[in-house]
Design a protein around this motif. Structure first.
Motif, PDB file in Angstrom:
ATOM      1  N   UNK A 189       0.844  -1.194   0.000  1.00 47.14           N
ATOM      2  CA  UNK A 189       0.000   0.000   0.000  1.00 47.14           C
ATOM      3  C   UNK A 189       0.881   1.245   0.000  1.00 47.14           C
ATOM      4  N   UNK A 190       0.515   2.221  -0.781  1.00 46.89           N
ATOM      5  CA  UNK A 190       1.192   3.505  -0.766  1.00 46.89           C
ATOM      6  C   UNK A 190       0.250   4.563  -0.206  1.00 46.89           C
ATOM      7  N   UNK A 191       0.663   5.172   0.887  1.00 49.60           N
ATOM      8  CA  UNK A 191      -0.048   6.327   1.434  1.00 49.60           C
ATOM      9  C   UNK A 191       0.683   7.571   0.953  1.00 49.60           C
ATOM     10  N   UNK A 192      -0.056   8.486   0.351  1.00 49.30           N
ATOM     11  CA  UNK A 192       0.557   9.630  -0.311  1.00 49.30           C
ATOM     12  C   UNK A 192       0.271  10.916   0.459  1.00 49.30           C
ATOM     13  N   UNK A 193       1.327  11.701   0.678  1.00 51.81           N
ATOM     14  CA  UNK A 193       1.202  12.928   1.459  1.00 51.81           C
ATOM     15  C   UNK A 193       1.659  14.143   0.670  1.00 51.81           C
ATOM     16  N   UNK A 194       0.878  15.219   0.798  1.00 50.40           N
ATOM     17  CA  UNK A 194       1.274  16.517   0.287  1.00 50.40           C
ATOM     18  C   UNK A 194       1.239  17.494   1.451  1.00 50.40           C
ATOM     19  N   UNK A 195       2.229  18.388   1.513  1.00 48.98           N
ATOM     20  CA  UNK A 195       2.329  19.295   2.664  1.00 48.98           C
ATOM     21  C   UNK A 195       2.979  20.605   2.254  1.00 48.98           C
ATOM     22  N   UNK A 196       2.493  21.688   2.831  1.00 45.06           N
ATOM     23  CA  UNK A 196       3.148  22.984   2.705  1.00 45.06           C
ATOM     24  C   UNK A 196       3.244  23.585   4.101  1.00 45.06           C
ATOM     25  N   UNK A 197       4.249  24.434   4.319  1.00 45.50           N
ATOM     26  CA  UNK A 197       4.395  25.011   5.651  1.00 45.50           C
ATOM     27  C   UNK A 197       5.328  26.200   5.674  1.00 45.50           C
ATOM     28  N   UNK A 198       5.397  26.824   6.841  1.00 48.36           N
ATOM     29  CA  UNK A 198       6.270  27.962   7.052  1.00 48.36           C
ATOM     30  C   UNK A 198       6.877  27.850   8.442  1.00 48.36           C
ATOM     31  N   UNK A 199       8.148  28.243   8.579  1.00 45.76           N
ATOM     32  CA  UNK A 199       8.846  28.247   9.861  1.00 45.76           C
ATOM     33  C   UNK A 199       9.476  29.623  10.058  1.00 45.76           C
ATOM     34  N   UNK A 200       9.366  30.123  11.289  1.00 45.47           N
ATOM     35  CA  UNK A 200       9.912  31.436  11.611  1.00 45.47           C
ATOM     36  C   UNK A 200      10.756  31.327  12.862  1.00 45.47           C
ATOM     37  N   UNK A 201      12.027  31.697  12.735  1.00 50.00           N
ATOM     38  CA  UNK A 201      12.966  31.673  13.848  1.00 50.00           C
ATOM     39  C   UNK A 201      13.218  33.107  14.297  1.00 50.00           C
ATOM     40  N   UNK A 202      12.620  33.452  15.451  1.00 48.70           N
ATOM     41  CA  UNK A 202      12.766  34.815  15.974  1.00 48.70           C
ATOM     42  C   UNK A 202      14.025  34.985  16.803  1.00 48.70           C
ATOM     43  N   UNK A 203      14.903  34.002  16.778  1.00 47.19           N
ATOM     44  CA  UNK A 203      16.140  34.068  17.541  1.00 47.19           C
ATOM     45  C   UNK A 203      16.066  33.266  18.817  1.00 47.19           C
ATOM     46  N   UNK A 204      15.043  33.539  19.622  1.00 52.07           N
ATOM     47  CA  UNK A 204      14.846  32.760  20.845  1.00 52.07           C
ATOM     48  C   UNK A 204      13.467  32.093  20.870  1.00 52.07           C
ATOM     49  N   UNK A 205      12.691  32.258  19.787  1.00 53.34           N
ATOM     50  CA  UNK A 205      11.360  31.659  19.713  1.00 53.34           C
ATOM     51  C   UNK A 205      11.145  31.115  18.300  1.00 53.34           C
ATOM     52  N   UNK A 206      10.827  29.826  18.216  1.00 56.32           N
ATOM     53  CA  UNK A 206      10.577  29.180  16.939  1.00 56.32           C
ATOM     54  C   UNK A 206       9.083  28.939  16.792  1.00 56.32           C
ATOM     55  N   UNK A 207       8.538  29.324  15.637  1.00 59.02           N
ATOM     56  CA  UNK A 207       7.126  29.101  15.349  1.00 59.02           C
ATOM     57  C   UNK A 207       6.990  28.479  13.968  1.00 59.02           C
TER      58      UNK A 207
END
Length: 735
Positions: free
Chosen positions: A541-559
């Motif tokens: 079986x093949x389970x197929x995934x699509x994903x988009x995202x964003x990462x923001x590193x504020x120096x001492x805080x990661x979101x």
């Protein structure tokens, strides 16, 4: 891609890397605690550190601000990668977090993760992790990238330096998971290594019910330039738990060793774990014809006093890495495990909403022998304006499982209740048997093999990173008769799983990413009554995934934020034909945050919104309905606050919210939502020139009664009762 169309040889890539390498090998980085150096050309972030979890040249990624999460983690053949450089959503929990939260196991660590909910295996006490709405069995935990080496049902936290969570389909990363997971995510666990400074730490503790805890952690480096290290961990737990009449006993011992030379590195681990449960509270099955009963008191125990579950494992690994040149490194890793399990179970089935239930005795014996390994090569080269980080790997996995079982007369079950449990005399388990409990025969063999190639390309001064690759996976599976050992069936199929991942950095501290990746599970073999294709073997079986995202590193805080959709095929009978007609689709949004938003305050948590829908079901009966055991909303938020004016004192808190979920595919049995509040404190001071840390935690402060999860095993909706208010205290001394 069509099956088996992808046939490049990893040896061709290896030869190409070797012929393009003319520089001399570099000296391995010295062990010193410094910040990470920026990565370039799409390569993994390189750091020098005070402890390394393997023989990796890159070492262990440094901790992010706050120390609870690391800046990067292992991504299979891609190596250690900074979270800002990877086109996937990952979180890597550190040993500092594990120890400060007094975590018992992997499940305790993952109580911090908004994308994960902890459930239980079918009919046993195996920890099971639901990531993005798909089950990941503890069989499928990776140990430094290798599957099947750690204890199968429970992994003690004393063994671990890091818990790395990869969210999403992941067969390309480490190969197909032997337990059939790898759809919603993967968990990689890293062993401990000796730090630069000598370590001698002793911890004593206890918790509600009378459970006593002792542990020792010793580390030393020696030899020229401290090139050799040894780390020894031992732990013992014994006594009653916060659940009435439930007892737990645990013994753990691990030894980790490492050696660093000018152009090669070696590491090895040996571990032992013996985990014993007496009268452990079982899962609950509810008749589908009735509404779900209310959750009993969290401290109540409806286990039979003669029930138990024992698991004992011995395991080891050896890993080596050699610098062929300045830009090319080759590695090899091997491991083995021997495990034994024995249990007597009596899980109740509730037939009335007043808690009336019945149960019968089920005995099981299991012995596992596992061998696994991988070899690989990774290197850098330049083609015009494009920098490449090329990787190739070969992996293999072999497992022999010996099983036997025995049941009491399930036509004459024992009467009980989940509200007013009835202790019955222990019945004889000889009504229905399979094999001999004292000497089980081989009933199952799995042989997995694969090779994979990848290229991470860097464009425009590392602001664009494109990863492409594929893994060719072969799955061989054999089943044998419990009583005679004769072969019942065999399975031998291959498939290719590709990956495409893109990272774009419009600013230094912002990463936009997208990926397409697949998961692979063993395909079904047609079985059942009144079907025309009995015995037909289906491709994986093949389970197929699509994903988009964003990462923001504020120096001492990661979101970060991620949107994903994953489709999983399933099988059922239609018009007397067994086939892959079904499908489940999980879509969701993940928001996460960690770090230090202001001085003295640390945050860790996030929110996951899920839509797990059954798209195609037998006869269309459940089309459009929610999948079993997948809540729509999962919220985790933890905080630590260093109290001003009281040096060394930190107050902690964590809230876990899980919305309602269904225990059946028809969506007639609905678990209520639940919220749990955990509070704690720790105090670090010096006594007689020794560093001392006191820790205290109260889980489920309000002592709420709730069903924590439904199901985990495909198609089953058994319930697990949440733990009651539990106090945990400990003290650590560094000598």
């Amino acid at each position: 891609m069509k099956k088996n169309n992808f046939k490049p040889s990893p040896f061709a890539l290896a030869a190409f890397l070797l012929t393009n390498s003319v520089a001399h090998a570099q000296t391995a980085p010295a062990a010193a605690a410094v910040e990470a150096k920026p990565a370039s050309a799409g390569e993994a972030q390189t750091v020098t550190i005070s402890a390394s979890a393997d023989a990796s040249k890159e070492g262990l990624s440094s901790a992010y601000a706050g120390g609870q999460v690391a800046r990067g983690g292992r991504l299979g053949l891609l190596g250690n990668v900074n979270v800002m450089d990877t086109p996937f959503n990952t979180t890597n929990y550190t040993q500092a977090l594990i120890q400060d939260q007094q975590s018992h196991s992997v499940a305790d660590v993952l109580q911090n993760d908004p994308s994960v909910r902890v459930a239980r295996g079918f009919g046993n006490f195996q920890e099971l992790y639901v990531i993005r709405g798909f089950a990941v069995n503890s069989d499928d935990l990776a140990y430094n990238g290798l599957y099947g080496l750690l204890p199968r049902q429970f992994v003690s936290s004393e063994l671990l330096e890091r818990v790395e969570v990869f969210r999403g389909a992941n067969t390309f990363i480490n190969g197909a998971a032997p337990g059939g997971g790898g759809i919603g995510g993967a968990i990689n666990l890293l062993p401990k290594r000796a730090t630069n400074e000598p370590l001698t730490q002793v911890t004593l503790g206890g918790e509600s019910g009378g459970q006593i805890y002792t542990a020792a952690d010793l580390g030393r480096r020696f030899g020229p330039d401290n090139n050799t290290g040894i780390r020894i961990n031992a732990a013992h737990r014994d006594g009653d738990t916060s659940v009435d009449n439930e007892k737990r006993k645990l013994d753990v011992l691990s030894v980790g060793m490492d050696f660093k030379a000018r152009d090669f590195r070696l590491s090895a681990d040996i571990g032992y774990q013996n985990h014993r449960l007496t009268a452990p509270r079982p899962s609950v099955t509810v008749d589908t014809s009735i509404a779900l009963p209310a959750a009993p008191e969290g401290s109540s125990n409806f286990a039979q006093p003669w029930s138990y579950s024992n698991e004992r494992d011995t395991f080891g690994t050896l890993r080596g890495e050699f610098d062929i040149s300045k830009d090319v490194v080759a590695w090899a890793a091997f491991g083995a495990r021997s495990g034994e399990e024995a249990n007597t179970l009596a899980a109740p089935t509730v037939s009335k909403t007043d808690g009336t239930a019945s149960t019968y005795r089920f005995d099981n014996a299991r012995k596992d022998t596992v061998r696994t390994g991988e070899v690989g090569i990774r290197g850098k080269l330049q083609t015009g304006a494009v920098a490449h980080s090329l990787s190739a790997t070969l992996s293999g996995y072999w497992q022999d499982s010996r099983n036997a079982y025995a049941l009491s007369d399930f036509f004459n079950p024992l009467a009980t209740s989940i509200y007013k449990p009835v202790n019955s005399a222990e019945p004889v388990a000889n009504f229905f048997t399979g094999g001999t409990l004292s000497n089980p025969l081989t009933t199952h063999k799995s042989i997995l093999s694969s090779y994979a190639l990848a290229d991470t390309m860097s464009f425009v001064n590392d602001t664009v990173l494109l990863t492409v690759g594929a893994r060719n996976q072969t799955i061989k599976d054999y089943s044998y008769d419990y009583n005679t050992g004769a072969e019942n069936s065999k399975y031998n199929e291959s498939a290719v799983t590709p990956v495409v991942g893109l990272v774009f950095k419009p600013m230094k501290n912002v990463s936009l990413y997208a990926n397409y990746i697949e998961a692979l599970q063993q395909g079904a073999v047609a079985s059942g009554t009144d079907i025309v294709n009995q015995g037909q073997t289906f491709s994986p079986y093949k389970s197929k995934q699509k994903e988009i995202g964003v990462k923001y590193d504020a120096g001492t805080l990661m979101m970060s934020a991620a949107l994903f959709t994953t489709s999983q095929p399933s099988a059922y009978v239609q018009n007397k034909v067994f086939g892959i007609f079904g499908e489940q689709r999980n879509r969701g949004l993940e928001l996460s945050v960690y770090g230090v938003p202001t001085r003295g305050l640390r945050l860790l948590g996030g929110l996951t919104l899920l839509d797990a829908e059954q798209l195609h079901t037998a006869g269309g009966a459940n089309d459009g309905k929610d999948a079993i055991g997948v809540p729509d909303t999962q919220l985790n938020l933890g905080a630590e606050w260093d109290v001003p004016g009281v040096r060394g004192l930190t107050l902690t808190g964590r809230t876990v919210y899980t919305s309602s979920q269904y225990a059946d595919g028809a969506n007639k049995q609905k678990l209520p939502s639940w919220t749990r509040l955990d509070l704690g404190a720790r105090y670090t001071t010096t006594i007689a020139d020794r560093a001392v840390t006191f820790r205290a935690r109260i889980d489920n402060v309000a002592d709420k009664n709730y069903w924590a999860s439904a199901g985990g095993y495909p198609g089953a909706g058994y319930l697990v009762l949440g733990a009651p208010r539990t106090f945990v205290v400990s003290g650590s001394v560094d000598f």
